[in-house]
Each structure stands twice: as structure tokens, then as C-alpha cells.
Design a protein around this motif. Structure first.
Motif, PDB file in Angstrom:
ATOM      1  N   ASP A 173       1.433 -30.607  64.757  1.00  0.00           N
ATOM      2  CA  ASP A 173       2.130 -29.879  65.825  1.00  0.00           C
ATOM      3  C   ASP A 173       1.200 -28.797  66.362  1.00  0.00           C
ATOM      4  O   ASP A 173       0.749 -27.929  65.605  1.00  0.00           O
ATOM      5  N   ASP A 176       1.861 -26.243  67.939  1.00  0.00           N
ATOM      6  CA  ASP A 176       2.456 -24.920  67.820  1.00  0.00           C
ATOM      7  C   ASP A 176       2.243 -24.395  66.402  1.00  0.00           C
ATOM      8  O   ASP A 176       3.153 -24.369  65.567  1.00  0.00           O
ATOM      9  N   THR A 215       3.615 -34.844  61.002  1.00  0.00           N
ATOM     10  CA  THR A 215       3.064 -35.013  62.342  1.00  0.00           C
ATOM     11  C   THR A 215       2.449 -33.700  62.778  1.00  0.00           C
ATOM     12  O   THR A 215       3.102 -32.647  62.697  1.00  0.00           O
TER      13      THR A 215
END
Length: 369
Positions: A187, A189, A185
Motif C-alpha cells: 500500500d 499509503d 498487498t
């Protein structure tokens, strides 16, 4: 005494004459001439049939993609991210085929890479958010490791991991293998969890520095530079939603199975606004012919048999254009979300462009070097 039917047949066969050796030789000679004349034509038909099937597959893929995009206003999720994890948050392009079947198949076709000059591209936070807005939230990392020993301790017998073979940044000497088709997934960040994708012609490395192209000849599509490429694997939303019954495979790749394992069709995303940012423009400034209008590159379209392709020792002057080839200027700026393309696993776009190959004047010296 009246002859039986069996006796009549036997008598008739006994009285019949067979072919002489000379007659048989004449017939075989004629058949040989016919085969010699017809075989090349059949070979051409076979090659054309492969291209026709491939074009048909891509045509249907474009239609399915268009329908999906018009209905959902996004791209299908769970595409294949054509990369390999080499360790924690580290990535590389999979092994490029050396076209030697004796050492087994590698992952990507050599023509696929030659036409695109793939680079690993580490995403920025802005790119992750833009991908998610386009509907690409989850991807499957390919993680093929076809160039390595089973334990990832080094190159398999007969295969070199250096860039002289792969035409790319050298592959890692050893890898810690991750699961094949590992679901990830995205991200935002990226500082905590760096993530990379496969990009055409250029890419930002793990240190944040752009790795730019230098090869000016042999490009498949000049306007693909700076665009991410994902695969239409069997897990993508086009398949799981029932729009497509199964992920199609390229017939040319099936024929080349001794050299290549990856054979899915591919989605070429439009160049993202957050990719074509000020840093990208700064890095490409030396290639920029008109900086006021964004990044632009001069190109020339040429066929495989053209002198520009075969005579690599001599630069081709764009100004004089001695072979009267078609020239074009491409913008390497942000694109609209609907400006996607498909590409087969051998690197051919659909619909095909003007020429088999493009030359790009990357150093702005007026020549294709």
C-alpha cells in the motif's frame, strides 16, 4: 556305500581350513588404513557435491528468472518477505541461528546474516510504487517466530534475543504473532500502514532514520548494501505459473536443519532509485569517496584464510595492500531493473564473486578495521 551329495558337502567342509586370528587381524588392519586414507577424500567430495548442487539450483533459478523477466518485463509476484510482524505495523528480522541444536532451530542461518548484516527497512511511498512497477504487488510475510515461546511472550529456552547473538537490532522482547506466510498487498499509503522489508547492510527504521553498517570485515557482497531481499517461496509466480515445478531448497540448509528453518533461495533486487535518493546519499556521506559521482566505497576482496580475516586486532591498510589483494570501488547508486541477483539461504551469490569475503572501508580512514 555311495555317499549322498549332502554327505560329500559336509565332508568337504569338515576338511577345509578356516582363517587364523592373525590373518583376520591383518585384513582388518589393512581395511582400517584404506578407510583412513579414503574417508577424507570422500568427505571433500561430499562437500563439493553440496556446493555443486546449490550452484546448479541457482543457475536454473537465474535462467527461470531471466525467462520470466524477458517475457513479462517484471519480477514474479508473491515472493516471501523475510520479516516478522511484532505488532500492528511493526516488523523485525527473524531470529538468527545461534548454531546450538540443543535449543531447536532458529529461522535464518548465521552465515546468511553474517555475510549480509541484514536490517529492517521501512518503505517510503516512492519505494512501494517502484516495487509495484517492477511487478511486486503482493508478498507473503514469513512470520516464523522461531526464537519465541509458543505464545510469543518471550524467548524460547536457551535462546537470547539481544544483538550480541543476532548481530542486528535486538529482537522484540515479546511479539503478537501474526499468521505464518501472511499475504500482504503493498500500500503506497505508508503513513497509515507502515510496511517493512529485509535489506542488506542498511535500512530505514520506523522513525525514518537510516541505520548504517559499521562492521568492515566479513561482507559477502559489497554491492548488496541498500538492496532488498525476498525469498523464492512455493507461492511465488515462478511456481504458480508453472515455470518452476516447485521451490528448490538448498542442500546445505537441509544438512543444517537442526539449526535453521528457512531454506529458500532468494532474489536480491537492484538498488531502487527511490532508495538511493538524496537522504540515502546524505546518510552515507561520511563513507563517500567521490561525492560528485555518487556514493562510492573502497573495498578489498579476501579469502577466509587471509590475515585480514583472521587477524581482526590489526587494521589492514588499503594503500599498502601488503597481501596484494584485489581492491575495487563500488557505487551505491540506483541500478537498472535487470540487475538482480540470486543468493542461497547461506548467503552465497551466484555466480560467485572474486573472493569469499569483502572488506569495506566504511569510515574512510584508509584501513579495513
Amino acid at each position: 556305500m555311495q555317499q549322498t551329495l549332502k554327505e560329500k558337502i559336509q565332508a568337504k567342509l569338515a576338511n577345509s581350513e578356516g582363517f587364523t586370528l592373525l590373518e583376520i587381524l591383518v585384513v582388518l588392519t589393512i581395511m582400517g588404513f584404506l578407510i583412513a586414507m579414503v574417508a577424507p577424500r570422500l568427505a571433500g567430495i561430499s562437500g563439493s557435491a553440496v556446493d555443486t548442487v546449490c550452484d546448479s539450483n541457482q543457475n536454473r533459478m537465474i535462467s527461470m528468472m531471466s525467462g520470466f523477466y524477458e517475457k513479462t518485463n517484471r519480477y514474479p509476484d508473491k515472493l516471501t518477505n523475510i520479516v516478522e510482524e511484532t505488532g500492528a505495523n511493526a516488523y523485525q528480522i527473524p531470529a538468527i541461528s545461534d548454531d546450538d541444536p540443543d535449543n531447536g532451530p532458529e529461522t535464518l542461518a548465521s552465515e546468511f546474516n553474517d555475510r549480509n548484516n541484514f536490517r529492517i527497512h521501512y518503505l517510503t511511498e516512492g519505494e512501494v510504487r517502484e516495487l509495484k512497477q517492477l511487478g511486486i504487488v503482493n508478498v507473503f510475510n514469513l512470520n516464523a517466530y522461531d526464537g519465541y515461546n509458543d505464545d510469543g511472550s518471550g524467548a524460547k529456552d536457551g535462546y537470547a534475543l539481544d544483538d550480541s547473538v543476532n548481530n542486528q537490532v535486538a529482537l522484540a522482547a515479546t511479539v503478537t504473532k501474526a499468521p505464518a506466510m501472511e499475504l500482504k498487498t503493498l500500500d503506497p499509503d505508508v503513513t497509515a500502514t507502515p510496511f517493512a522489508v529485509m535489506m542488506v547492510g542498511a535500512g530505514r527504521n520506523s522513525a525514518g532514520t537510516w541505520v548504517l553498517p559499521t562492521k568492515e570485515r566479513g561482507w559477502g557482497e559489497a554491492d548488496f548494501i541498500g538492496r532488498m531481499v525476498f525469498g523464492f517461496g512455493p507461492e511465488n509466480a515462478l511456481v504458480t505459473s508453472g515455470i518452476v515445478s516447485n521451490a528448490a531448497h538448498c542442500p546445505g540448509g537441509i544438512q543444517n536443519a537442526d539449526n535453521v528453518t528457512y531454506n529458500d533461495y532468494n532474489l536480491v533486487l537492484p538498488r531502487l532509485a527511490t532508495t538511493a535518493d538524496s537522504a540515502f546519499e546524505t546518510e552515507f556521506a561520511a563513507m563517500d569517496t567521490e561525492t560528485d559521482d555518487g556514493i562510492q566505497i573502497d573495498t578489498v576482496s579476501y579469502g577466509e584464510e587471509s590475515g585480514i580475516y583472521t587477524d581482526t586486532a590489526t587494521a589492514y591498510a588499503l594503500a599498502t595492500n601488503g597481501e596484494n589483494l584485489k581492491t575495487r570501488v563500488y557505487d551505491l547508486t540506483a541500478m537498472e531493473s535487470f540487475q538482480y541477483a540470486t543468493m542461497c539461504p547461506e548467503g552465497h551469490k551466484f555466480p560467485a564473486d572474486d573472493g569469499d569475503y569483502w572488506g569495506i572501508d566504511l569510515d574512510l580512514n584508509g584501513d579495513i578495521d
